[in-house]
Scaffold this motif. Structure first.
Motif, PDB file in Angstrom:
ATOM      1  N   HIS A 183     -10.671  -2.671 -10.725  1.00  0.00           N
ATOM      2  CA  HIS A 183     -10.158  -1.385 -11.201  1.00  0.00           C
ATOM      3  C   HIS A 183      -8.675  -1.590 -11.532  1.00  0.00           C
ATOM      4  O   HIS A 183      -7.817  -1.606 -10.648  1.00  0.00           O
ATOM      5  CB  HIS A 183     -10.318  -0.277 -10.162  1.00  0.00           C
ATOM      6  N   TRP A 184      -8.395  -1.736 -12.829  1.00  0.00           N
ATOM      7  CA  TRP A 184      -7.038  -2.069 -13.240  1.00  0.00           C
ATOM      8  C   TRP A 184      -6.048  -0.957 -12.915  1.00  0.00           C
ATOM      9  O   TRP A 184      -4.861  -1.221 -12.663  1.00  0.00           O
ATOM     10  CB  TRP A 184      -6.999  -2.382 -14.740  1.00  0.00           C
ATOM     11  N   GLY A 185      -6.502   0.274 -12.897  1.00  0.00           N
ATOM     12  CA  GLY A 185      -5.590   1.369 -12.565  1.00  0.00           C
ATOM     13  C   GLY A 185      -5.064   1.243 -11.145  1.00  0.00           C
ATOM     14  O   GLY A 185      -3.846   1.386 -10.895  1.00  0.00           O
ATOM     15  N   ILE A 186      -5.959   0.984 -10.197  1.00  0.00           N
ATOM     16  CA  ILE A 186      -5.550   0.809  -8.802  1.00  0.00           C
ATOM     17  C   ILE A 186      -4.697  -0.451  -8.651  1.00  0.00           C
ATOM     18  O   ILE A 186      -3.687  -0.459  -7.928  1.00  0.00           O
ATOM     19  CB  ILE A 186      -6.782   0.733  -7.883  1.00  0.00           C
ATOM     20  N   ALA A 187      -5.088  -1.533  -9.337  1.00  0.00           N
ATOM     21  CA  ALA A 187      -4.350  -2.792  -9.224  1.00  0.00           C
ATOM     22  C   ALA A 187      -2.926  -2.657  -9.758  1.00  0.00           C
ATOM     23  O   ALA A 187      -1.967  -3.085  -9.107  1.00  0.00           O
ATOM     24  CB  ALA A 187      -5.094  -3.896  -9.976  1.00  0.00           C
ATOM     25  N   VAL A 188      -2.793  -2.049 -10.944  1.00  0.00           N
ATOM     26  CA  VAL A 188      -1.446  -1.860 -11.514  1.00  0.00           C
ATOM     27  C   VAL A 188      -0.634  -0.903 -10.651  1.00  0.00           C
ATOM     28  O   VAL A 188       0.571  -1.100 -10.445  1.00  0.00           O
ATOM     29  CB  VAL A 188      -1.560  -1.344 -12.969  1.00  0.00           C
ATOM     30  N   GLY A 189      -1.280   0.140 -10.120  1.00  0.00           N
ATOM     31  CA  GLY A 189      -0.578   1.052  -9.231  1.00  0.00           C
ATOM     32  C   GLY A 189      -0.094   0.352  -7.968  1.00  0.00           C
ATOM     33  O   GLY A 189       1.016   0.620  -7.473  1.00  0.00           O
ATOM     34  N   THR A 190      -0.905  -0.567  -7.436  1.00  0.00           N
ATOM     35  CA  THR A 190      -0.502  -1.338  -6.257  1.00  0.00           C
ATOM     36  C   THR A 190       0.701  -2.216  -6.567  1.00  0.00           C
ATOM     37  O   THR A 190       1.675  -2.259  -5.795  1.00  0.00           O
ATOM     38  CB  THR A 190      -1.675  -2.211  -5.775  1.00  0.00           C
ATOM     39  N   THR A 191       0.648  -2.915  -7.697  1.00  0.00           N
ATOM     40  CA  THR A 191       1.778  -3.763  -8.090  1.00  0.00           C
ATOM     41  C   THR A 191       3.034  -2.931  -8.308  1.00  0.00           C
ATOM     42  O   THR A 191       4.135  -3.306  -7.881  1.00  0.00           O
ATOM     43  CB  THR A 191       1.436  -4.542  -9.369  1.00  0.00           C
ATOM     44  N   GLY A 192       2.879  -1.772  -8.968  1.00  0.00           N
ATOM     45  CA  GLY A 192       4.036  -0.906  -9.214  1.00  0.00           C
ATOM     46  C   GLY A 192       4.630  -0.358  -7.932  1.00  0.00           C
ATOM     47  O   GLY A 192       5.855  -0.303  -7.771  1.00  0.00           O
ATOM     48  N   MET A 193       3.767   0.045  -6.991  1.00  0.00           N
ATOM     49  CA  MET A 193       4.277   0.591  -5.725  1.00  0.00           C
ATOM     50  C   MET A 193       4.968  -0.488  -4.899  1.00  0.00           C
ATOM     51  O   MET A 193       6.002  -0.235  -4.267  1.00  0.00           O
ATOM     52  CB  MET A 193       3.134   1.218  -4.940  1.00  0.00           C
ATOM     53  N   LEU A 194       4.421  -1.687  -4.906  1.00  0.00           N
ATOM     54  CA  LEU A 194       5.059  -2.783  -4.185  1.00  0.00           C
ATOM     55  C   LEU A 194       6.417  -3.115  -4.797  1.00  0.00           C
ATOM     56  O   LEU A 194       7.384  -3.401  -4.082  1.00  0.00           O
ATOM     57  CB  LEU A 194       4.152  -4.018  -4.211  1.00  0.00           C
ATOM     58  N   THR A 195       6.509  -3.045  -6.106  1.00  0.00           N
ATOM     59  CA  THR A 195       7.791  -3.248  -6.778  1.00  0.00           C
ATOM     60  C   THR A 195       8.782  -2.149  -6.410  1.00  0.00           C
ATOM     61  O   THR A 195       9.964  -2.407  -6.149  1.00  0.00           O
ATOM     62  CB  THR A 195       7.597  -3.284  -8.302  1.00  0.00           C
ATOM     63  N   LEU A 196       8.301  -0.913  -6.360  1.00  0.00           N
ATOM     64  CA  LEU A 196       9.158   0.215  -5.997  1.00  0.00           C
ATOM     65  C   LEU A 196       9.720   0.054  -4.591  1.00  0.00           C
ATOM     66  O   LEU A 196      10.927   0.206  -4.370  1.00  0.00           O
ATOM     67  CB  LEU A 196       8.349   1.517  -6.102  1.00  0.00           C
ATOM     68  N   PHE A 197       8.855  -0.273  -3.632  1.00  0.00           N
ATOM     69  CA  PHE A 197       9.292  -0.365  -2.240  1.00  0.00           C
ATOM     70  C   PHE A 197      10.182  -1.580  -1.996  1.00  0.00           C
ATOM     71  O   PHE A 197      11.190  -1.483  -1.304  1.00  0.00           O
ATOM     72  CB  PHE A 197       8.072  -0.436  -1.314  1.00  0.00           C
ATOM     73  N   SER A 198       9.802  -2.725  -2.555  1.00  0.00           N
ATOM     74  CA  SER A 198      10.495  -3.971  -2.206  1.00  0.00           C
ATOM     75  C   SER A 198      11.757  -4.211  -3.021  1.00  0.00           C
ATOM     76  O   SER A 198      12.669  -4.915  -2.565  1.00  0.00           O
ATOM     77  CB  SER A 198       9.549  -5.160  -2.387  1.00  0.00           C
ATOM     78  N   GLN A 199      11.836  -3.650  -4.224  1.00  0.00           N
ATOM     79  CA  GLN A 199      12.982  -3.951  -5.080  1.00  0.00           C
ATOM     80  C   GLN A 199      13.886  -2.746  -5.353  1.00  0.00           C
ATOM     81  O   GLN A 199      15.102  -2.878  -5.354  1.00  0.00           O
ATOM     82  CB  GLN A 199      12.480  -4.512  -6.426  1.00  0.00           C
ATOM     83  N   ILE A 200      13.296  -1.577  -5.580  1.00  0.00           N
ATOM     84  CA  ILE A 200      14.097  -0.403  -5.950  1.00  0.00           C
ATOM     85  C   ILE A 200      14.532   0.381  -4.727  1.00  0.00           C
ATOM     86  O   ILE A 200      15.697   0.812  -4.627  1.00  0.00           O
ATOM     87  CB  ILE A 200      13.296   0.496  -6.918  1.00  0.00           C
ATOM     88  N   MET A 201      13.629   0.561  -3.759  1.00  0.00           N
ATOM     89  CA  MET A 201      13.941   1.357  -2.575  1.00  0.00           C
ATOM     90  C   MET A 201      14.292   0.503  -1.358  1.00  0.00           C
ATOM     91  O   MET A 201      14.292   1.000  -0.231  1.00  0.00           O
ATOM     92  CB  MET A 201      12.741   2.257  -2.236  1.00  0.00           C
ATOM     93  N   CYS A 202      14.621  -0.749  -1.581  1.00  0.00           N
ATOM     94  CA  CYS A 202      14.846  -1.645  -0.448  1.00  0.00           C
ATOM     95  C   CYS A 202      16.066  -1.244   0.373  1.00  0.00           C
ATOM     96  O   CYS A 202      16.158  -1.586   1.552  1.00  0.00           O
ATOM     97  CB  CYS A 202      14.991  -3.085  -0.926  1.00  0.00           C
ATOM     98  N   THR A 255     -14.084  12.185  -2.910  1.00  0.00           N
ATOM     99  CA  THR A 255     -14.321  13.146  -3.985  1.00  0.00           C
ATOM    100  C   THR A 255     -15.301  12.610  -5.031  1.00  0.00           C
ATOM    101  O   THR A 255     -15.505  13.239  -6.077  1.00  0.00           O
ATOM    102  CB  THR A 255     -12.992  13.505  -4.667  1.00  0.00           C
ATOM    103  N   ASP A 256     -15.867  11.435  -4.775  1.00  0.00           N
ATOM    104  CA  ASP A 256     -16.850  10.800  -5.676  1.00  0.00           C
ATOM    105  C   ASP A 256     -16.307  10.525  -7.069  1.00  0.00           C
ATOM    106  O   ASP A 256     -17.074  10.459  -8.045  1.00  0.00           O
ATOM    107  CB  ASP A 256     -18.117  11.657  -5.780  1.00  0.00           C
ATOM    108  N   VAL A 257     -15.003  10.356  -7.185  1.00  0.00           N
ATOM    109  CA  VAL A 257     -14.443   9.902  -8.463  1.00  0.00           C
ATOM    110  C   VAL A 257     -14.942   8.486  -8.744  1.00  0.00           C
ATOM    111  O   VAL A 257     -15.271   8.146  -9.880  1.00  0.00           O
ATOM    112  CB  VAL A 257     -12.906   9.951  -8.418  1.00  0.00           C
ATOM    113  N   PHE A 258     -14.972   7.666  -7.681  1.00  0.00           N
ATOM    114  CA  PHE A 258     -15.609   6.357  -7.796  1.00  0.00           C
ATOM    115  C   PHE A 258     -17.102   6.528  -7.545  1.00  0.00           C
ATOM    116  O   PHE A 258     -17.509   7.078  -6.520  1.00  0.00           O
ATOM    117  CB  PHE A 258     -15.028   5.379  -6.768  1.00  0.00           C
ATOM    118  N   PRO A 259     -17.942   6.073  -8.449  1.00  0.00           N
ATOM    119  CA  PRO A 259     -19.391   6.223  -8.256  1.00  0.00           C
ATOM    120  C   PRO A 259     -19.870   5.347  -7.102  1.00  0.00           C
ATOM    121  O   PRO A 259     -19.162   4.442  -6.647  1.00  0.00           O
ATOM    122  CB  PRO A 259     -19.964   5.759  -9.603  1.00  0.00           C
TER     123      PRO A 259
END
Length: 579
Positions: free
Chosen positions: A218-237, A282-286
């Protein structure tokens, strides 16, 4: 090593404490040996916080370690032909944590005696995948697997685990001998920066397909994970939150806690895992979608509450020449990585510079730990955890006692079977997003060694380009055509196939060979600057002042025994006589 820079936003690769020190300008040869800066520490290496504070600080190291070690089975177990729902995946994770605790305690107490954590590493996955790509270890078709009985399915992955266990244990004997015999310093004279760059960088480059396959669930979840890790480790460090903390001599007080700098990986996993849980409820994922949090729920329910890992739990390890030589590439890569951390950790923890006997003992103990990991069936070796090195730089807690408590926590958690099974429930797409950052950081860590060499030199550029690109061409082809080599001897065929299919071995060999046979000045090759980072020669004199690395017990007896002055891993090795 893998996520060292993720945890610290302002430190260079491999040097997590430089935000609090004044490094020499790169490329400028120092006129004299630089003085070691003395960091401001709450607890130095030999200082012991009270027991309850030690446990809390140790739990931080434990959480830091968990964020990286749980990702290894997501690549290892599919190659072992294990299904996603196999509860034995939890046992493998528990075994890794259990062995990490044992080896960490021994390393911090009797080994190099620095506050470091010894755990599983991505570096062993590259030769592992090369070994398991041989025809005899490739997984059968899914239709064949579906028709197998439960006993046959168990034997299917255990026979592969026994092959890996034997390869890991026997190849680690080389590291054990290199360390305890003192040969590591002599051999590393030929391991130059242009050897390390392809060896380490190719670890990340080789595994990109596994990151893509996992993230594609699921590329949406994967990209969101990468983006959040970037946010926490680099921007909000640098963002802090107020917490109640204890300070020696002052008692309880409100302090600012660097949550995002310390635990960016763990926070990212928890948040994205929670998001997947909401989308599941919420059954968004089948049903049966790989990003659902309940798709492997039976792994948790069927896991034992308590399980004590033990040697040969998956059977007696098997040993083949191809497996041992292939796994040796991972052992040598880990040796170089750990050596780069010892001077850094000693400075960060307020210890003396590590003498030669401590370095020898540290590498030897790491080899011993990898032998134990092989015998226990962890499916991986041990290496210095860069994540925990970074945690020391952030928390200013360099106490050895804290790491010893952390080792005890790991051993206890390793016998709780349900705990290991929990991490199997992490959705694949979340792990794929973590992989994108993790493997990228491994590549960057390897490339950071180029700071020592002259990149304006056509000689260096030629060696660098060939040693990185050629393995990316040859090794995947060898894994896809395992029957290409036909010498008439099956053992020779398998051995050459594994060796030529292991990128870090081919790349490291090319870099080492070309850098040592193509003419070039020491400054051009980066040897002058590199020598300042890796003082492993005879100039590393033991004058008896580095007492931080003495044994915790029995030193009076050791000093009386004259034969210990000639043993490379004893604290009295080459001890300079005092007037």
């Amino acid at each position: 090593m893998e996520l060292n820079n993720v945890a610290i936003c302002d430190g260079g690769p491999g040097k997590p404490n430089e935000s609090n020190s004044s490094p020499e300008p790169v490329g400028v040869a120092p006129t004299s040996k630089p003085e070691r800066s003395k960091p401001q520490l709450l607890y130095a290496i030999n200082e012991n916080p009270v027991w309850y504070l030690s446990i809390f600080l140790a739990f931080q190291h434990y959480l830091t370690m968990i964020g990286a070690i749980v990702s290894i089975p997501f690549i290892l177990t599919p190659a072992l032909c294990m299904s996603d729902e196999d509860p034995n995946r939890g046992i493998i994770i528990s075994t890794m944590i259990f062995v990490t605790g044992i080896v960490t305690y021994f390393q911090a107490t009797w080994g190099v005696r620095l506050p470091i954590v010894q755990g599983g590493t991505i570096s062993f996955l590259v030769p592992t995948l090369a070994i398991l790509s041989l025809p005899q270890w490739k997984c059968p078709a899914q239709t064949v697997i579906d028709e197998m009985s439960e006993a046959d399915l168990e034997e299917l992955w255990q026979i592969r685990m026994r092959e890996l266990s034997g390869a890991i244990a026997v190849s680690a004997m080389v590291q054990l001998v290199l360390g305890y015999s003192g040969l590591v310093g002599k051999i590393l004279k030929y391991v130059t920066p242009l050897t390390i760059v392809p060896t380490v960088s190719l670890v990340g480059l080789t595994l990109f397909e596994h990151a893509a396959e996992t993230a594609s669930k699921h590329w949406g979840i994967a990209v969101g994970t990468t983006g959040m890790l970037t946010l926490f480790s680099q921007i909000m460090c640098d963002v802090t939150i107020p917490v109640v903390a204890y300070r020696k001599g002052r008692g309880l007080e409100i302090r600012q806690f660097q949550l995002f700098r310390l635990f960016p990986v763990l926070l990212t996993i928890i948040i994205m895992w929670g998001l997947c849980g909401i989308l599941t409820a919420t059954d968004v994922f089948p049903p049966s979608h790989p990003s659902r949090t309940d798709v492997r729920l039976n792994v948790l329910t069927s896991a034992k509450w308590f399980y004590v890992p033990y040697p040969f739990q998956f059977g007696m390890p098997s040993v083949t020449l191809s497996g041992v030589l292939g796994m040796l590439a991972g052992v040598l890569a880990c040796t170089v990585e750990s050596l780069s951390y010892y001077p850094t950790v000693s400075q960060m923890s307020g210890a003396h510079p590590p003498p030669l006997h401590a370095i020898n003992r540290g590498i030897g103990t790491e080899g011993l730990g990898t032998v134990l990991a092989g015998l226990w069936g962890a499916g991986n070796g041990t290496n210095t955890f860069g994540e925990n090195v970074g945690a020391i730089g952030v928390t200013k807690i360099g106490s050895r006692r804290v790491i010893q408590w952390a080792a005890l926590i790991m051993v206890i958690q390793g016998v709780i079977g349900k705990f290991g099974a929990i991490f199997i429930l992490i959705p694949d797409s979340v792990v794929g997003g973590i992989f994108c950052v993790m493997f990228g950081m491994i590549i960057a860590f390897g490339l950071s060694t180029l700071q020592y060499v002259d990149l304006r030199s056509a000689r260096n550029l030629y060696i660098l380009g060939l040693s990185i690109f050629f393995p990316m061409v040859l090794c995947p082809w060898m894994q896809q055509h395992p029957g290409a080599i036909k010498t008439g001897n099956e053992t020779v065929d398998s051995t050459l196939t594994v060796l030529l299919g292991t990128t870090i071995l081919v790349g490291g060999f090319l870099g080492c060979l070309l850098d040592n046979i193509i003419p070039g000045s020491p400054k051009e090759r980066g040897l002058i600057e590199w020598a300042n980072e890796m003082p492993l020669g005879d100039d590393n004199i033991n004058d008896g002042t580095a007492t931080d690395f003495d044994f915790p017990y029995g030193m009076n007896a050791v000093r009386k025994w004259k034969w210990t002055y000639h043993v490379p891993f004893m604290p009295t090795y080459k001890l300079k006589k005092q007037n």
